[in-house]
Enzyme design. Structure first.
Site, short mmCIF file in Angstrom:
data_model
loop_
_atom_site.label_atom_id
_atom_site.label_comp_id
_atom_site.label_asym_id
_atom_site.label_seq_id
_atom_site.Cartn_x
_atom_site.Cartn_y
_atom_site.Cartn_z
N GLY A 104 9.23 -11.33 -71.36
CA GLY A 104 9.94 -11.90 -70.23
C GLY A 104 11.03 -10.97 -69.75
N PHE A 116 19.32 -9.47 -65.96
CA PHE A 116 20.20 -8.62 -66.77
C PHE A 116 19.47 -7.91 -67.90
CE2 PHE A 116 22.93 -11.74 -64.82
CZ PHE A 116 23.96 -10.95 -64.35
N ALA A 144 15.39 -7.41 -70.29
CA ALA A 144 14.09 -7.91 -70.71
C ALA A 144 14.18 -8.47 -72.11
CB ALA A 144 13.06 -6.79 -70.65
N THR A 145 13.21 -9.35 -72.45
CA THR A 145 13.15 -9.96 -73.77
C THR A 145 11.86 -9.51 -74.46
OG1 THR A 145 14.37 -11.88 -72.97
CG2 THR A 145 13.17 -12.13 -75.03
N ASP A 149 22.97 -21.56 -64.54
CA ASP A 149 21.71 -20.88 -64.22
C ASP A 149 20.53 -21.66 -64.79
OD1 ASP A 149 20.21 -18.96 -62.98
OD2 ASP A 149 20.39 -17.49 -64.58
#
Length: 887
Positions: free
Chosen positions: A612, A616, A618-619, A729
């Site tokens: 993902g 800010f 990526a994971t 968010d």
């Protein structure tokens, strides 16, 4: 009692039915249209249930109906004009925010919320009912203009249409409602002026606060107030009117400056755009008497001129008097003779104006005064010694003025005092030791003055004291210990104090000056601008010297703190390596985590392991050791926003523990790399779940579970955390799932902490377009209701096949989104079309429509109408699918 109201209730057997009270149960479904056959029915009380659908127009056939109460349900649709045929109708209750009590629609469910969501306004024919005495519909999402036809209102006593979406002006027709005693139109969008012919002087309650009204507050025309005994006595009407008036006044007391007073009447013009000068109060002399207290509020307007004697000329006719004209443009001085003018004054609020001159000595004659707020003006001179005579005073707020002299010892005679605010003045001398003896004192603010001497050691033993601030004075000696209220952060800016040295040298920047309510810095006590220049606590040479010393000492202290932290604190955080490659651990997972193992497990952050990405970073999925998976969120170094996000997420997530929040395992902060380590959730995010939903059938039970999980997480952030947390968010991409579709809220990089006394924060707009609440986008003021809006959008996406800004909405024009689509379908009776294909055929229709109504309620424009997340959780629990509903 649960289930639906049987249609048979309106059969042939009901022809003699006169009174039907089904309130306070768990009834579901709609109101049977067959009830229109019960021709002798006089009272239909259905409040505090789970009824949905609409108010059936067949109710209009009940020609003998005297009372209709449908509050605290989940009804929608328009208020039917057919109710205008119920010519005997005296009480119409469409919504009710108050907790019902024994004797009036008693309910075992004390926390039942009102989720009625009506469309349109009040039909003119309903307002014109000849025997209508109580019209009660606050917080019901009613809109449009107020009814213009009140031609038959001679019986009307109570109207509450507050906290709706009404626009336009106050209708002229209300001028003829001679027996009206309660009119609440607060928190709408009303414009125009207030007609001086309105019967305001004769009203027990007149509330138009929180609108957009303008012009002057008129001198209302004098009229003889009719006796309420002219109207026939009616037990049912009396029970409703007494209960509603009591609850409304109790709510006003709890939300205003009014304290422990026996309030029986109030007029509120607060939070509008009124101008001019208030020369007299809009209350008839015969309405005062000695039966109770009266309150007048006109705070947060643009009132100007001097503080008129007419504000107090009726004061001595009442047992208690409350006046609040704070936050206006009022000039001049406080009337010298105020003590004799208004001996029964209980509350006086004139804060945030432009008052000057002295505080008159006659103020000591106000023997009943409980709250005096003169803060944020330009008052000078000394605090009058007569203040010591105010034996009942609980709040004395004189901060942010130009008061000089010393704090007299005899102020300690105010044994009832709870709050004393003398901050940001020019007070000198020592702090009286006797202040510590005030047994009820909880808040003491003496900061930003010129006080000298020692801080009395007795404050260390002041058990009731919870807030204490003496910052930015010239105090010396030791800081009292053994007190939770007296700490280093409450004494900064006193360079001669013998302890807390790392704080006492701090000089606030210009950006921190003033005790601004919207300050984002919770760790410093700022200086008021009034104390700068010639009136500053420090002269220019002193400030320059302190600033130079601060620069040197700050560097040394920073190095010392860093050294101590890395030697002592880091082991407590279970650091797994040293230097720039250390990983700080919040939660053990059974295997060691080092910088090297993270890099190796992600394949040096190889794209093949990416699961993902966001604004800010990526994971990545990382298998730290066989069978042990974590998620690594890598952030871009060198981006200020990214670093800011990184620190916000660490501070927020590191201490949160909730079953529906992701767990922050640890983090790394280095010169060339920074990342967060989460527990790994194999179900992916909700956005992917929604996209792939068409590939497999999804049960209503599962969707409900996801919605409830996220609601619980947000309710925890808003109501349980201290300080409270705004996520800012909420969107499908930030909601993660495990293999059982349990949902977890993640990504706290935009989170904002909110103090317990704060209702909102002012900050730059952050979040994702389509999910950001309109009031936040327009004003930069964010509250927990902004998260509620975002949740409502997510809930709509969860149960439909549309995105927040779906391309299919383009034919409807710019600005049309999923919220507008939901409202349109509900208005047109096409609610079933909202749901994802196939869901309507297998799910419980009533519950599905209720959840859609709830989503719409979360996204209404009016913040007062939007439920809290706690209320959302309560409502979703009421709609919990039974076990057998799982497919």
């Amino acid at each position: 009692m649960g289930g639906a109201i049987p249609d048979e209730l309106g059969g042939a057997g009901c022809r003699s039915l006169q009174f039907l009270d089904l309130s306070g149960n768990l009834l579901v479904g709609g109101i049977p249209r067959s009830l229109g056959n019960c021709s002798k029915l006089e009272a239909l009380l259905l409040s505090s249930n789970l009824l949905d659908d609409v108010i059936p127009p067949e109710i209009g056939r009940l020609s003998n109906l005297r009372a209709l109460d449908v509050s605290k349900n989940s009804l929608s649709g328009p208020v039917p004009a057919e109710l205008g045929d119920c010519l005997q109708l005296s009480v119409l209750v469409l919504s009710n925010p108050y907790v019902l009590v024994d004797g009036l629609n008693a309910s075992d469910n004390g926390d039942v919320e009102d989720f009625n969501y009506f469309q349109g306004g009040i039909p003119d024919v309903v307002a014109a009912l000849p025997k209508l005495r109580v019209l009660w519909a606050p917080r019901a999402t009613l809109e449009g203009e107020l009814p213009g036809n009140w031609s038959s209102c001679q019986s009307l006593e109570m109207i509450n249409l507050g906290e709706n979406l009404f626009s336009g002006g106050i209708p002229k027709g209300l001028l003829d409602c001679r027996h009206l005693k309660f009119l609440n139109l607060s928190s709408n969008k009303l414009t125009g002026s207030v007609d001086p012919s309105l019967p305001v002087p004769c009203l027990d309650v007149f509330d138009v606060s929180g609108n957009r009204l303008s012009g002057s507050i008129p001198v209302f025309l004098s009229k003889d107030c009719p006796s309420s005994q002219l109207l026939p006595f009616d037990d049912l009407v009396s029970e409703y009117s007494s209960f509603f008036e009591y609850q409304a006044i109790a709510g006003f007391v709890s939300s205003s400056l009014v304290m422990a007073t026996d309030l029986t009447s109030y007029h509120s013009f607060a939070r509008n755009n009124f101008t001019g000068t208030v020369t007299s109060l809009p209350i008839a002399a015969e309405k005062l008497g000695m039966q109770g207290a009266y309150a007048f509020r006109a705070d947060e307007n643009n009132l100007a001129g001097e503080l008129q004697l007419g504000l107090f000329n009726k004061c001595n006719s009442s047992r208690g008097f409350i006046v609040d004209v704070s936050n206006n443009l009022i000039t001049g001085g406080i009337p010298v003779e105020i003590g004799s003018l208004c001996s029964s004054l209980v509350v006086l609020g004139v804060a945030g104006n432009r008052l000057s001159g002295l505080i008159p000595a006659s103020i000591g004659q106000l023997n009943y005064l409980m709250s005096l707020d003169l803060s944020r003006n330009q008052l000078g001179g000394e605090i009058p010694t007569s203040v010591k005579n105010l034996a009942r005073l609980e709040v004395l707020s004189l901060g942010h003025n130009l008061l000089n002299g010393s704090i007299q010892d005899d102020i300690s005679q105010l044994h009832s005092l709870k709050v004393l605010d003398l901050s940001s003045n020019l007070l000198a001398g020592e702090i009286p030791r006797a202040l510590a003896d005030l047994a009820n004192l909880t808040d003491l603010f003496l900061d930003n003055n010129k006080l000298t001497g020692k801080i009395p050691a007795e404050f260390a033993n002041a058990a009731s004291l919870t807030k204490f601030n003496v910052s930015f004075n010239n105090l010396s000696g030791p800081v009292p210990t053994n007190s939770s209220a007296v700490g280093c952060d409450s004494v900064i800016g006193n360079p001669l104090l013998q302890s807390c040295d790392m704080y006492t040298l701090a000089v606030p920047s210009a950006a921190q000056q003033g005790r601004g309510l919207n300050s984002n810095d919770n760790d410093t006590v700022p200086v008021d601008p009034q104390n700068q220049g010639d009136n500053s606590s420090f002269n220019a040479i002193e400030i320059a010297s302190i600033t130079s010393a601060t620069a040197i000492v700050a560097v040394l202290l920073a190095l010392i703190v860093l050294f101590i932290y890395t030697r002592k604190c880091a082991p407590c955080m279970s650091a797994r390596s040293s230097g720039r490659r250390e990983v700080m651990i919040f939660q053990e997972i059974g295997v060691p985590i080092t910088y090297e193992t993270v890099v190796r497990a992600t394949g040096s952050f190889n794209a093949s392991n990416c699961i993902g990405s966001g604004g800010f970073g990526a994971t990545y999925k990382a298998e730290i050791s066989p069978g042990v998976l974590v998620a690594i969120k890598r952030l871009s170094v060198g981006r200020f926003q990214g670093a800011q996000q990184f620190h916000a997420e660490i501070k927020t997530l590191g201490r949160l523990r909730h079953p529906n929040l992701v767990t922050l395992v640890g983090y790394h902060l280095g010169e060339s790399e920074m990342f967060l380590i989460y527990n790994y959730l194999p179900g992916g995010n909700l956005e992917r779940f929604i996209q792939e939903r068409s590939k497999r059938p999804v049960s209503w039970k599962r969707l409900h579970k996801i919605a409830l999980d996220i609601a619980k997480a947000l309710a925890y952030l808003h109501d349980t955390c201290v300080p409270r947390i705004l996520h800012r968010d909420v969107k499908p991409n930030n909601i993660l799932l495990d293999t059982n579709c349990n949902a977890y809220l993640s990504d706290f990089g935009l989170a904002r902490l909110l103090g317990n006394s704060e209702t909102h924060a002012t900050t730059g707009v952050a979040g994702t377009f389509g999910y950001v609440a309109p009031e936040y986008a327009m004003t930069c003021r964010v509250s927990d209701k902004a998260d509620v809006y975002s949740y409502g959008v997510v809930l709509m996406e969860l149960i439909s096949d549309k995105k927040a800004l779906d391309p299919s909405f383009s034919p409807y024009g710019n600005g049309f989104n999923i919220v507008a689509w939901a409202c349109m379908l509900l208005r047109q009776g096409r609610g079933r079309e909202f749901f994802v294909e196939g869901l309507w055929d297998v799910g419980p229709h009533d519950d599905m429509i209720e959840v859609l109504h709830l989503a719409v309620m979360c996204t209404v424009e009016s913040l007062s109408v939007r439920p809290t997340m706690k209320q959302v959780v309560q409502r979703l629990k009421q709609l919990q699918p039974p076990i057998r509903a799982h497919r």
